[in-house]
Scaffold this motif. Structure first.
Motif, PDB file in Angstrom:
ATOM      1  N   SER A 120      36.257  24.001 -54.747  1.00  0.00           N
ATOM      2  CA  SER A 120      35.471  23.279 -55.591  1.00  0.00           C
ATOM      3  C   SER A 120      34.208  22.818 -54.786  1.00  0.00           C
ATOM      4  O   SER A 120      34.271  23.088 -53.278  1.00  0.00           O
ATOM      5  N   THR A 130      31.881  21.104 -59.490  1.00  0.00           N
ATOM      6  CA  THR A 130      32.562  22.279 -60.239  1.00  0.00           C
ATOM      7  C   THR A 130      33.909  21.612 -60.779  1.00  0.00           C
ATOM      8  O   THR A 130      34.360  22.597 -61.505  1.00  0.00           O
ATOM      9  N   ARG A 131      34.311  20.679 -60.714  1.00  0.00           N
ATOM     10  CA  ARG A 131      35.551  20.003 -61.192  1.00  0.00           C
ATOM     11  C   ARG A 131      35.508  19.522 -62.735  1.00  0.00           C
ATOM     12  O   ARG A 131      36.226  19.508 -63.287  1.00  0.00           O
TER      13      ARG A 131
END
Length: 465
Positions: A120, A130-131
């Motif tokens: 991530s 991006t999680r």
């Protein structure tokens, strides 16, 4: 009183976080606490805030001082990517997105690599993670722009290649026989020895009209195709010749000093190897005698295809056939009659077998006549004296081949039979009351070469029997 049961704490999965820092210039890096230190401190503070999620900062320092973000050619960046590929990192943390890369295309490529290895990416000050669903949405938008930028770059490259070729520049690739690539100017320069081979192919084809014959001659002399060395020093040895490679040489306009782009020809910066007259002579033969691969699919052979004309309409006659009762009947039809009506032409159609036999009778008589044999011997002697061509057929071989025309002719492939007739006969004119056959004066070399090869096979079979 009920005993209160305490729940065992659930162990959090450790998330190994790498902090990447970058500064474009070296200004201030000599200070005790510089910009790179400030970026790492911010990253460590963010990771500490996520300790309840199992986040842990790796002790390895990934800091690039004095490196641009326009590319990924940075030592710390390369170490970071190597550790990601090695499965030693779970998340990458930066102060801002542009610390990782200022190139949208490079950023998209990095995100593809991160996703491939389950890593991530988090930007501390821009709330980019991006999680999360929002982070993934932002990532998809950025990836779309990255794809757009890739297409724009590819379009620019294609436009540059097209513009360069229009100016006659050599744009790289495998060098062709006859040319080498100048290491300083990167232009094509003539290789004298190979250029002689190219000229020989053009001259020889104008004589014999057969790529296979030329390939056999070159292979018998140990000649090969282009041998060259790549930029990394790898040797690409030449290969034996075949007919397809000969025809590829004949169709390459590079030898005229031109460059080709999408079917269009432009004057090149390199010197030509063949003259326009040499090119025209070879292509005149090529047009009169198309390649075997292009003709072998014909279900019904036409010996006089391309040379037979109607004397009344002065139009070409094409071959056709009909099937009746299990038999095939072949004809030559006047194209003028098919377009203007059969009542407009007294010739209309002629039986293919009858007219081919009449022409063949004349060809046989010519080939075996003393006059033709004498002319052939004189022509071969003249070529040897000029020392400009390699003469593959001796006088005695030519005489022997011509004298044994009948048995050899029957063993020729229909395509080779047509080539022999096309080499000797310039035009067959059909009239309502007769036939006129106009002969070529320069086609004997092609005839002798074809007959010689078949004669050798015929004699070999006779010895075995």
């Amino acid at each position: 009183m009920k005993n209160a049961r305490s729940k065992a704490p659930v162990a959090k999965q450790i998330v190994r976080c790498a902090i990447y820092c970058r500064k474009s210039t070296e200004d201030g890096l000599e200070q005790e606490f510089n910009s790179l230190d400030a970026q790492r401190e911010a990253g460590e503070a963010y990771i500490a805030s996520q300790k309840h999620e199992g986040w842990m900062a790796l002790p390895t320092i990934y800091s690039d001082g004095g490196f641009t973000g326009a590319n990924t050619d940075r030592p710390a960046m390369q170490r970071l990517l190597e550790d990601i590929r090695g499965g030693r990192i779970d998340a990458v943390v930066t102060y801002k997105v542009d610390r990782l890369s200022r190139s949208l295309l490079d950023f998209a490529r990095l995100m593809e690599l991160f996703e491939e290895h389950g890593v991530s990416f988090v930007s501390v000050t821009q709330n980019f993670d991006t999680r999360t669903s929002m982070g993934r949405l932002t990532l998809n938008v950025l990836m779309s722009f990255g794809q757009f930028e890739r297409e724009i770059i590819a379009e620019r490259v294609r436009d540059k290649i097209a513009a360069s070729k229009r100016k006659g520049k050599f744009m790289g690739g495998t060098p062709v026989l006859g040319y080498d690539i100048c290491p300083t100017t990167h232009r094509l320069q003539i290789n004298a020895q190979e250029a002689n081979t190219v000229r020989h192919i053009f001259r020889r084809f104008a004589e014999v009209g057969s790529g296979l014959t030329i390939a056999r001659e070159l292979n018998s002399k140990g000649s090969t195709t282009k041998s060259w060395v790549t930029r990394d020093g790898t040797l690409r040895p030449g290969k034996p010749w075949n007919a397809s490679l000969i025809y590829r040489i004949l169709s390459n306009r590079t030898y005229l000093g031109e460059t080709i782009h999408k079917g269009e020809s432009y004057p090149g910066e390199h010197e030509p190897i063949v003259t326009q007259s040499m090119w025209d002579a070879a292509h005149a033969t090529l047009s009169a005698n198309p390649r075997r691969e292009q003709r072998s699919h014909e279900s019904v052979p036409a010996l006089l295809r391309g040379i037979i004309r109607c004397g009344h309409c002065d139009r070409a006659m094409t071959s056709t056939y009909t099937r009746k009762g299990g038999r095939t009947y072949r004809y030559y039809v006047c194209t003028g009659a098919t377009k203007s009506g059969y009542d407009s032409c007294p010739v209309k159609t002629v039986a293919a077998g009858d007219i081919e036999q009449a022409v063949l009778t004349q060809v046989r008589a010519i080939c075996k006549s003393p006059e033709m044999i004498a002319q052939t011997c004189c022509a071969i002697s003249r070529l040897k004296e000029e020392q400009e061509h390699d003469v593959a057929v001796s006088q005695w071989e030519a005489v022997d081949a011509l004298k044994q025309f009948d048995p050899v002719w029957e063993e020729l492939h229909p395509v080779e039979q047509r080539r022999v007739v096309g080499a000797l006969v310039e035009r067959v004119t059909v009239m309502a009351d007769g036939l006129d056959v106009r002969l070529r004066t320069d086609g004997i070399h092609s005839v002798v070469s074809a007959l010689k090869d078949t004669l050798e096979e015929h004699n070999e079979r006779s010895r075995r029997q």
